[in-house]
Design a protein around this motif. Structure first.
Motif, PDB file in Angstrom:
ATOM      1  N   MET A   1      41.009   3.686  -6.636  1.00  0.00           N
ATOM      2  CA  MET A   1      40.308   2.786  -5.716  1.00  0.00           C
ATOM      3  C   MET A   1      38.862   3.277  -5.521  1.00  0.00           C
ATOM      4  O   MET A   1      38.659   4.412  -5.103  1.00  0.00           O
ATOM      5  N   PRO A   2      37.843   2.423  -5.836  1.00  0.00           N
ATOM      6  CA  PRO A   2      36.447   2.828  -5.649  1.00  0.00           C
ATOM      7  C   PRO A   2      36.156   3.147  -4.191  1.00  0.00           C
ATOM      8  O   PRO A   2      36.459   2.358  -3.299  1.00  0.00           O
ATOM      9  N   VAL A   3      35.546   4.321  -3.946  1.00  0.00           N
ATOM     10  CA  VAL A   3      35.321   4.788  -2.583  1.00  0.00           C
ATOM     11  C   VAL A   3      34.182   4.036  -1.909  1.00  0.00           C
ATOM     12  O   VAL A   3      34.319   3.567  -0.768  1.00  0.00           O
ATOM     13  N   VAL A   4      33.039   3.894  -2.579  1.00  0.00           N
ATOM     14  CA  VAL A   4      31.857   3.305  -1.956  1.00  0.00           C
ATOM     15  C   VAL A   4      32.089   1.846  -1.549  1.00  0.00           C
ATOM     16  O   VAL A   4      31.782   1.466  -0.408  1.00  0.00           O
ATOM     17  N   PRO A   5      32.629   0.974  -2.422  1.00  0.00           N
ATOM     18  CA  PRO A   5      32.872  -0.408  -1.988  1.00  0.00           C
ATOM     19  C   PRO A   5      33.832  -0.508  -0.806  1.00  0.00           C
ATOM     20  O   PRO A   5      33.612  -1.321   0.106  1.00  0.00           O
ATOM     21  N   VAL A   6      34.878   0.308  -0.814  1.00  0.00           N
ATOM     22  CA  VAL A   6      35.834   0.275   0.301  1.00  0.00           C
ATOM     23  C   VAL A   6      35.163   0.738   1.585  1.00  0.00           C
ATOM     24  O   VAL A   6      35.373   0.157   2.669  1.00  0.00           O
ATOM     25  N   LEU A   7      34.333   1.775   1.485  1.00  0.00           N
ATOM     26  CA  LEU A   7      33.611   2.262   2.657  1.00  0.00           C
ATOM     27  C   LEU A   7      32.669   1.190   3.201  1.00  0.00           C
ATOM     28  O   LEU A   7      32.554   1.002   4.416  1.00  0.00           O
ATOM     29  N   LEU A   8      32.006   0.457   2.299  1.00  0.00           N
ATOM     30  CA  LEU A   8      31.124  -0.633   2.725  1.00  0.00           C
ATOM     31  C   LEU A   8      31.898  -1.726   3.449  1.00  0.00           C
ATOM     32  O   LEU A   8      31.430  -2.272   4.457  1.00  0.00           O
ATOM     33  N   VAL A   9      33.074  -2.041   2.945  1.00  0.00           N
ATOM     34  CA  VAL A   9      33.903  -3.061   3.591  1.00  0.00           C
ATOM     35  C   VAL A   9      34.270  -2.634   5.003  1.00  0.00           C
ATOM     36  O   VAL A   9      34.189  -3.427   5.953  1.00  0.00           O
TER      37      VAL A   9
END
Length: 532
Positions: A1-9
């Motif tokens: 799971m990509p960390v940066v996109p999830v963090l942005l969400v």
């Protein structure tokens, strides 16, 4: 799971997640929500439908005229009909009431002709009503439909219209049986955007006395301190917005059935003569006058009618915080937008997460600000507990009581503006320049500052400008989250208009409109460079 996109969400979606949790666990609402929800839904839907219908008809006809016919002033109307987008809805409301209200020039003229002295002596429609809100909002929001339909018509083949006219169809029949059916996707897109602006509006609906969802949310929190009830209403707005987005996406999917322009058949224009030419010019003049000419002209008149040290001081006092907030918000939004654009080039999971993170532009500022009140307050509580334990010092409201909260909500609200501009620029540039830089030994920060950012400079400046202007015009979120004693141009105008002193705030209002002209000019220049 990509960390940066999830963090942005998670970071960008915090207000909605918090409101959803608060709405599901609400136990302290005082019943006002249950009482007002049916009324708010009815008046909001009615306003959306009337504005949607009005903007759909007026915008479609205007786009049809400037793309299919030649008449006096057409070249000017082609770009000028977008100008009403520079006027925020709340400023349009204030100027129309100032113009058509009891003390305005129109009713003064009526009293002069009739000899009347009070409202009991004559009849005049009350602009501060639901119908007044529909008319004024339609006057400044029709460019959404106009721009969508104009772009659609310019991309369509002229052979369809020519075939219909060759077979003996009149202009009217060609419009209703050929032009209108194939332009339905563009109409739906434009009308959906106009409706979303109606749902987002706060200043205009409050001023006109419309019990819309946003107005009731604001009243529920500010006047009753009923956060659970306001959260339930906010979730209702999110559901309405989600429905509009689904309709808009469905319309975009239908575009695959459009007939694209054949390069051998350029878009031709039939020259109108006599009365028809006068009607076309008069129609476009009326639209432009109602949507931009009247509000802008009245603001110029009021701003310079009585220039005094007080009005200049008022403007300068609000101009400083406005520039600081807009600059900080634009900088943070562009940086995060650049990160999001780079993540969009990744796998499908990353692209989907970025789409979710950039949905803040579709959510009303009132809802986003409400969703940040409690979590930012809790963050301040944790910070104070930590500083007391470590340093025996209480800093107070570090986030929720400062401009940081406003910068945060602006970033959530306008991330889509920065991301879309930068994402498009990165796709046009491609990866060849970056690959060449790596071959020549550039890595890391060297590649970023010597090749990556310089090649994106025009897009970065454009994105920053657009976000800056949007923040200058923003009202609902600023009203709810601004620190005590801090006023922006928008909040100054709002506070004066609500105590019937709008004329004194005409100069700050004029600054807002002038700032709003910037993206319109940018769009016009870009459009002229791509003229077909």
């Amino acid at each position: 799971m990509p960390v940066v996109p999830v963090l942005l969400v998670l970071v960008m979606g915090l207000p909605i997640l918090w409101l959803g949790l608060a709405a599901m666990t609400a136990t302290g609402s005082n019943g006002f929500t249950a009482t007002m929800l049916p009324t708010a839904l009815r008046e909001t839907v009615l306003l959306m439908l009337t504005v949607g219908l009005a903007t759909g008809v007026t915008g479609l006809v205007a786009a049809w005229l400037v793309t299919h016919f030649e008449f006096p002033g057409r070249r000017i109307f082609d770009w000028a009909l977008i100008l009403p987008l520079a006027v925020p809805t709340y400023l349009a409301a204030y100027t129309y009431v100032e113009f058509l209200g009891f003390t305005g020039p129109v009713q003064q003229f009526v009293r002069m002709l009739t000899g009347a002295e009070t409202l009991r002596d004559y009849w005049f429609p009350d602009i501060r009503s639901n119908w007044g809100a529909s008319v004024v909002l339609s006057a400044v929001l029709y460019p959404y439909v106009y721009a969508a339909c104009r772009a659609f018509f310019l991309m369509q083949s002229a052979s369809l219209d020519l075939a219909a006219r060759t077979l003996g169809a009149s202009r009217a029949r060609t419009f209703f049986e050929v032009t209108l059916p194939i332009s339905r996707p563009a109409i739906v897109v434009g009308v959906t955007l106009a409706m979303m602006e109606v749902v987002n509006d706060l200043g205009a609906v409050q001023y006109f006395g419309v019990n819309s969802l946003t107005a009731i949310i604001y009243s529920t929190w500010i006047n009753r301190s009923d956060f659970p009830g306001a959260a339930q209403l906010a979730v209702t707005i999110v559901l309405v917005i989600a429905l509009l987005i689904l309709l808009e996406r469905a319309a975009r999917r239908n575009r695959v059935y459009q007939s694209h322009r054949d390069s051998r058949v350029p878009p031709g224009r039939e020259r109108l003569k006599g009365g028809w030419a006068a009607i076309a010019s008069g129609y476009c003049t009326l639209l432009l006058g109602l949507g931009f000419g009247l509000p802008f002209g009245l603001l110029v008149y009021l701003a310079f009618r009585r220039v005094s040290p007080e009005t200049v001081s008022l403007t300068l006092t609000a101009l400083g915080p406005t520039i600081v907030l807009a600059t900080a918000g634009a900088l943070v939004t562009v940086v995060i937008g650049l990160i999001a654009a780079k993540q969009s080039a990744g796998p499908a999971v990353s692209r989907g997460a970025i789409k979710i993170a950039t949905l803040g532009y579709a959510i009303p500022g009132t809802v986003l600000a409400l969703g940040l009140l409690q979590p930012l307050g809790k963050a301040d509580l944790w910070i104070n507990r930590a500083t007391i334990a470590l340093f025996d010092w209480r800093p107070g409201l570090v986030i929720s009581g400062s401009m940081l909260a406003l910068v945060y909500v602006y970033t959530i609200r306008f991330l889509a503006v920065g991301h879309s501009t930068l994402d498009e620029a990165m796709k046009k540039r491609g990866d060849n320049m970056l690959l060449a830089g790596r071959v020549l030994g550039a890595r890391g920060l060297g590649l970023l500052f010597r090749i990556d950012l310089p090649t994106l400079t025009p897009a970065i400046l454009t994105a920053a400008t657009l976000v800056f202007v949007e923040i200058v015009k923003e009202l609902p979120a600023t009203l709810l989250l601004r620190p005590l004693g801090v006023d922006t141009l928008a909040t100054i105008v709002y506070s004066h208009a609500n105590v019937s002193l709008f004329a004194q705030a005409a100069m700050p209002a004029l600054f807002i409109v002038l700032a709003g002209l910037v993206p319109v000019v940018l769009a016009t220049r870009i459009g002229s460079g791509r003229k077909l």
